[in-house]
Design an enzyme around this catalytic site. Structure first.
Site, mmCIF file in Angstrom:
data_model
loop_
_atom_site.group_PDB
_atom_site.id
_atom_site.type_symbol
_atom_site.label_atom_id
_atom_site.label_comp_id
_atom_site.label_asym_id
_atom_site.label_seq_id
_atom_site.Cartn_x
_atom_site.Cartn_y
_atom_site.Cartn_z
ATOM 1 N N HIS A 376 19.672 -38.084 -20.083
ATOM 2 C CA HIS A 376 20.177 -37.644 -18.788
ATOM 3 C C HIS A 376 19.836 -36.184 -18.484
ATOM 4 O O HIS A 376 20.019 -35.724 -17.347
ATOM 5 C CB HIS A 376 21.701 -37.829 -18.729
ATOM 6 C CG HIS A 376 22.195 -38.306 -17.401
ATOM 7 N ND1 HIS A 376 21.528 -38.080 -16.219
ATOM 8 C CD2 HIS A 376 23.313 -39.001 -17.046
ATOM 9 C CE1 HIS A 376 22.204 -38.606 -15.207
ATOM 10 N NE2 HIS A 376 23.288 -39.171 -15.685
ATOM 11 N N ASP A 380 17.212 -38.812 -14.012
ATOM 12 C CA ASP A 380 18.352 -39.070 -13.125
ATOM 13 C C ASP A 380 18.675 -40.559 -13.099
ATOM 14 O O ASP A 380 17.802 -41.412 -13.298
ATOM 15 C CB ASP A 380 18.041 -38.599 -11.712
ATOM 16 C CG ASP A 380 17.876 -37.087 -11.638
ATOM 17 O OD1 ASP A 380 18.495 -36.386 -12.467
ATOM 18 O OD2 ASP A 380 17.125 -36.616 -10.764
#
Length: 405
Positions: A376, A380
């Site tokens: 992450h 995204d």
């Protein structure tokens, strides 16, 4: 008597130290030239160290799990004395299990006359249970005595006479075993610990693979004998190679120390592979240039090399994205761990037949979940979801796999 010192070999690539994984001999053993003395490991590559001369072992340097510097003393051998070679056979106890491959792929040990073939841990277990190992029938390769053989023999010999016939199938178990985390297992532990600091997120999507499975069955029926059997993996590999040009941030490696994401045009797919020693990730290079059968053949070749200990270092590194699959054990959902420095891993769950409503009617369909994890820090959620949806589109309409993008 002359003394020959065998040193820790220089494996190359600037490596300064190795981990001692296993001794194949012990002090007092007679050895012959080219016999394997020990296994050492660097990263994920295990290397056998052969004896350059015949002789008898005078001393060993270190224990399994120790770190040894390249060029340091590994073992001392007494040489140039014919009497020492004729005074006794090589010990079986301290050598590798019979299933461990030698440099040529053949087992490195065999049973000596009158002495049962068993690993040191099995012999220790037999001593703890007061079992005569020579009396235990071995169920392993070449009659090798396994742990379960000793337990079974001990239960039959020592327990059945002491309990009623109605209770003979049930008896108390005792003992415990401390297993050193060394070699490949240690490397896996360190890599998993390193991966744990990555902020993962997992996205799970259900895929209708009814049409894909019909196509796969037909291809196997018509071309399986001449071109090889196809599993789901080659189709998924093809889908990934078609999808990543639109999502270059997923076919990438992240160097967090330098703050750089390197995106790759080539698709080098790691295939997580279970071996007796632990998990390895051999790499199918340039998957984008392979057809289904070429991908299937390369996956099979690499998996066999990994499981038999023959995979080269360059075959176990350099992946840009990884697939993990437990086959029929795949479960409904998994949370795969990213293989750093990669930023994405695609997990395959098992295929199940379930009722689905289509056009107002309940029909049976074959469904499979993809459980995919992403880093992450650089990926995204929307991009990850769009990537998985692209995979879904290819797998649910497999004809698209054969259309140039």
């Amino acid at each position: 008597m002359n003394v020959h010192v065998v040193k820790v070999p220089d494996i190359g690539e600037g490596i300064a130290e190795v981990e001692l994984v296993q001794w194949h001999v012990r002090t007092g053993d007679a050895v012959v030239a080219d016999q394997t003395l020990a296994d050492v490991m660097t990263d994920k590559a295990t290397v056998e160290v052969p004896s350059p001369v015949a002789g008898r072992v005078l001393g060993l340097s270190g224990n399994a799990g120790d770190k040894l510097a390249v060029g340091s003393e590994l073992i001392r051998l007494a040489v140039d004395d014919a009497a020492i070679l004729a005074s006794g056979p090589v010990s079986v106890d301290a050598r590798a299990p019979a299933t461990a491959p030698s440099a040529g792929g053949a087992p490195v040990t065999s049973a000596t006359a009158g002495k049962p073939l068993a690993s040191p841990s099995v012999r220790r277990q037999a001593r703890e249970l007061a079992v005569d190992l020579a009396q235990v029938p071995g169920s392993g390769p070449d009659g090798r005595v396994l742990h379960e053989d000793v337990v079974r023999f001990a239960a039959r010999d020592g327990v059945e006479a002491a309990v009623p016939a109605s209770a003979r199938r049930h008896f108390e178990r005792g003992g415990e075993q401390q297993v050193p985390v060394i070699g490949l297992r240690r490397q896996i532990a360190l890599r998993m610990q390193d991966a744990l600091r990555i902020p993962h997120f997992t996205y799970v999507e259900e895929i209708d693979v009814t049409e894909l499975e019909a196509l796969r069955a037909r291809l196997n029926a018509e071309r399986g004998r001449t071109r090889g059997h196809l599993t789901v993996l080659p189709f998924l590999m093809r889908a990934i190679t078609l999808a990543v040009p639109s999502f270059p941030q997923l076919n990438a490696r992240y160097d967090d120390a330098q703050g750089i994401v390197t995106r790759f045009a080539a698709v080098h797919i790691g295939i997580a592979t279970q071996t007796d020693g632990g998990l390895l990730v051999p790499v199918v290079r340039h998957a984008e240039a392979r057809d289904l059968w070429s991908s299937a053949a390369e996956v099979a070749r690499l998996a066999d090399a990994a499981r038999t200990g023959k995979a080269r270092r360059d075959e176990l590194s350099g992946s840009t994205i990884t697939i993990t699959s437990l086959g029929p054990r795949g479960g409904i959902v998994t949370t795969p761990i990213i293989n750093p420095p990669e930023v994405a891993i695609v997990g395959v769950n098992r295929i199940v037949e379930r009722p689905v409503i289509r056009n107002g009617a309940v029909v049976p369909r074959l469904l499979m979940n993809l459980s995919s994890s992403f880093d992450h820090r650089v990926v995204d959620g929307q991009h990850a979801a769009d990537f998985v949806q692209a995979l879904r589109g290819y797998l649910e309409c497999p004809a698209l796999l054969f259309v140039d993008p």
